[in-house]
Every structure is written in C-alpha cells, then in structure tokens.
Design a protein around this motif. Structure first.
Motif, PDB file in Angstrom:
ATOM      1  N   VAL A 143      64.043 -80.073 -31.525  1.00  0.00           N
ATOM      2  CA  VAL A 143      63.892 -78.755 -30.906  1.00  0.00           C
ATOM      3  C   VAL A 143      65.429 -78.015 -31.101  1.00  0.00           C
ATOM      4  N   GLU A 144      66.475 -78.701 -30.805  1.00  0.00           N
ATOM      5  CA  GLU A 144      68.021 -78.353 -30.825  1.00  0.00           C
ATOM      6  C   GLU A 144      68.278 -78.096 -32.085  1.00  0.00           C
ATOM      7  N   GLU A 145      67.883 -78.936 -33.073  1.00  0.00           N
ATOM      8  CA  GLU A 145      68.092 -78.712 -34.560  1.00  0.00           C
ATOM      9  C   GLU A 145      67.654 -77.439 -35.217  1.00  0.00           C
ATOM     10  N   TYR A 146      66.175 -77.159 -34.684  1.00  0.00           N
ATOM     11  CA  TYR A 146      65.480 -75.783 -34.840  1.00  0.00           C
ATOM     12  C   TYR A 146      66.309 -74.707 -34.468  1.00  0.00           C
ATOM     13  N   LEU A 147      66.679 -74.909 -33.274  1.00  0.00           N
ATOM     14  CA  LEU A 147      67.330 -73.729 -32.605  1.00  0.00           C
ATOM     15  C   LEU A 147      68.516 -73.358 -33.221  1.00  0.00           C
ATOM     16  N   ARG A 148      69.203 -74.419 -33.606  1.00  0.00           N
ATOM     17  CA  ARG A 148      70.705 -74.329 -34.491  1.00  0.00           C
ATOM     18  C   ARG A 148      70.418 -73.890 -35.648  1.00  0.00           C
ATOM     19  N   GLY A 149      69.144 -73.813 -36.186  1.00  0.00           N
ATOM     20  CA  GLY A 149      68.851 -73.063 -37.803  1.00  0.00           C
ATOM     21  C   GLY A 149      69.063 -74.405 -38.947  1.00  0.00           C
ATOM     22  N   SER A 150      69.042 -75.549 -38.328  1.00  0.00           N
ATOM     23  CA  SER A 150      69.183 -76.673 -39.457  1.00  0.00           C
ATOM     24  C   SER A 150      68.015 -77.346 -39.779  1.00  0.00           C
TER      25      SER A 150
END
Ligand SMILES: [Zn+2]
Ligand SMILES: [Zn+2]
Length: 363
Positions: free
Chosen positions: A321-328
């Motif tokens: 989820v964090e990686e998605y929200l960061r755009g990666s």
C-alpha cells in the motif's frame, strides 16, 4: 446478502440470497465487500481442474470495510478498511511462529468447526467458503487473520488485487526468489500474477526481464507498465527457451512459471542459465505431474515451489500500500475491466479467453 454461487464444475455462477450468521465467533470479523478480483485459481475450480466441495462461493482477493468484530478482536475496528487475503493463518503453529504464515499447518483453526453454524448457508444448507474468503459476495464473515487493515487513502477497488495477484507476483520475485540487482529474469505468463512478477523483479533491480506470453496486449503491458525489458510472443516464436537464452546471455538466473501448465516447467528449465532457478508460481491442477530431463539437475538448476509468494499479510500488504501511495507500484494498468456482480459470468468467460490482466467486480 447476495453472492455468486457455484453448484457444479463447468456450471455458471448463480446469484443467490445467502445467509451469514447473526452472531460472530470471538475471533471473527464481518466485512462489507468493496471489490474482488477474478483470478485463474477461481477458474480452476469452475473448470474442475481443482476439485472442491460444492456449492461454493469463490473469490479470494477482496477488499472491504469492517462492519462488526468478534469479542476477542482488539486490533480491528468497525470502519477499518481491509484487504482480505487467502493466506489465513492460525498464528500458533510451528510455521506461523517461524514467521511463515503462508505455510500455516493449522488452517482448520481459522474455520468454523463441523457442527457450528456455517459462515455461509442457503435455507440452512452449508455453502462452502473458498479459501476461507468467498469474496464473490456482498458480505464476508472471516477469521480475524484473513484481513489486514490498510491506510484509508488506498483506493479500495485497487486494494483487492493486493490480496493475491500483486502479493503473489511481487512476493515471488522479491521475497521467494530474492532477485538481486542486475539479475536476468524470465517470466512465462503475463497475466495478473506474471505481470506482478515482472514488477517485483523490476523493483528488486533486475537487469534483464523477459516477459513471455501469447497475448500481444499483455506483452505490451509488461513492457510499458510493469518493467519488462524484452518480450517474447510465444504464439509466434518456435523455441521460446532458446530466445530467452539469446536475450539473457546464455539463460536467465531466475525463470518464473506463472501459468500453471506442467510442460512449461521444462521450458523454464531450458531457459535458465546453468545454476539458475525455476520458480513454479502457477497453480497446477490436482492431477498434474511434472516431467523434465534429469540432466538439468546436473547443470545445477533447481525447480522450487512457491506458495502465495511467501506472503506475510500483516507486514507485506501495508508495505505494498505504501509503495502504491508513493507512486512506485503500478496497479491501475492491471485492471482490464470493472463490473457489477450481476456480470460476473461474463467476467469468468473473459478470464477463460485470456482477455485483459485482471477483472474487478466492484460493489
Ligand atoms: Zn489468485
Ligand atoms: Zn499456523
């Protein structure tokens, strides 16, 4: 609540009114489903390659909002956004204690016992809950360890795919195979899981990522959105393995079979470099057997089974989820189509025909 029920292999799913218990067990949660992905593993039950008790509600990558929790559930609250994932674990057995919940040895502990009121029923008759999830339904009654609470900024429809396709694919490359920077990787099958193996390999810094598939559309997706550096169209290429070896200076360090066709394991071994590894990510039918020349073993090659990308839901899903929200992390490009539950049979047909990467049923 409404759910899509499968009564027999090769049958169509029927929309039915299905009952859930009024009272939760102390360790259960009730979730209003937001979205569920259609996955090939669901298809395997429909086409009879994987045999399971019927009637059954399929669907094993879902998301939703918690509406009720059992008396012993302290860390999940009504209103929480959750991903429901088929890696449901007891938390007490040897493998759970060793930090490997995907290998849990006591999944029965997370289910209702025979004799208890079933989680799903029609007129008092039990309807089976596929993989402890049964996401093709407006509501899910689940063991607490079937859900992971996620950041509310995460779009709930895309979150559903974190429960299987993304977790399995990215985890297979990153956690199981431990792809290292500069490695040469080949991925056979560029569906929902295969595209995410490409993505996981790219996140791990692989130097060469070869995607193999029969669909030009999926191959384009692999190259444009999921990190593949090269693509091989298996419908046009005489010798897929030779082509992979050519593209990877003698063979890939890691070859992932993400289709679930036994013969492709041999193709994968042919495509691997001496000393390389083949990772069997695809789900094979119950009766499948795998055959390959033993000489591959003398070349130092190994075939390894993969279970759910060794997913540890409570740690890995929030990280995704964090990686998605960061755009990666790419998720939107996985979605071929969004549809209501009423259209689910059309979604299953599209899956059978191999169209798109992922279809989402959105509630
Ligand atoms: Zn799946
Ligand atoms: Zn366990």
């Amino acid at each position: 609540m409404r759910a899509a029920v499968l009564y027999e292999p090769h049958g169509r799913l029927r929309l039915e009114d299905v009952d859930t218990p009024d009272e939760l067990r102390p360790d259960e949660v009730r979730v209003r489903t937001a979205a569920v992905g259609l996955c090939h593993s669901d298809l395997h039950v429909i086409d009879g390659r994987v045999v399971r008790p019927m009637p059954v509600v399929l669907g094993h990558e879902a998301s939703g909002v918690v509406t009720q929790v059992g008396s012993a559930v302290a860390d999940v609250r009504p209103g929480d956004h959750v991903v429901a994932c088929f890696v449901v674990f007891c938390g007490r057995c040897r493998m759970c204690r060793a930090g490997q919940p995907a290998m849990c040895q006591d999944r029965e502990a997370t289910m209702r016992a025979p004799g208890e009121e079933p989680r799903l029923s029609i007129a008092g008759r039990e309807v089976h809950q596929w993989t402890n999830i049964a996401g093709f339904a407006e509501e899910m009654v689940l063991h607490r360890n079937a859900v992971t609470v996620i950041d509310e900024r995460m779009p709930l429809d895309l979150a559903a795919m974190l429960g299987c396709a993304v977790a399995t694919g990215v985890g297979s490359a990153r956690k199981v195979a431990r792809v290292a920077p500069g490695d040469a990787v080949a991925v056979i099958g560029a569906g929902g899981v295969g595209l995410n193996v490409c993505q996981g390999a790219a996140l791990a810094g692989a130097g060469i990522i070869v995607a193999v598939d029969r669909s030009p559309h999926r191959l384009a997706l692999a190259r444009e959105r999921f990190g593949a550096t090269h693509v091989v169209d298996a419908s046009a290429e005489q010798d897929v393995a030779a082509r992979v070896r050519e593209l990877s200076d003698g063979g890939a360090d890691h070859v992932f079979e993400a289709v679930g066709v036994p013969g492709l394991v041999e193709t994968a071994l042919d495509a691997a470099v001496r000393g390389g590894s083949v990772w069997a990510v695809g789900v094979f039918g119950d009766a499948a057997r795998i055959d390959f020349p033993a000489s591959h073993l003398h070349s130092g090659k190994g075939v390894h089974g993969v279970r759910a990308g060794s997913l540890e839901p409570q740690g890995d899903i929030p990280r995704l989820v964090e990686e998605y929200l960061r755009g990666s992390l790419e998720l939107e490009a996985l979605v071929g189509e969004r549809m209501p539950l009423e259209d689910i049979n059309r979604g299953i047909e599209a899956l059978t025909a191999g169209a798109g990467a992922r279809t989402l049923v959105v509630f």
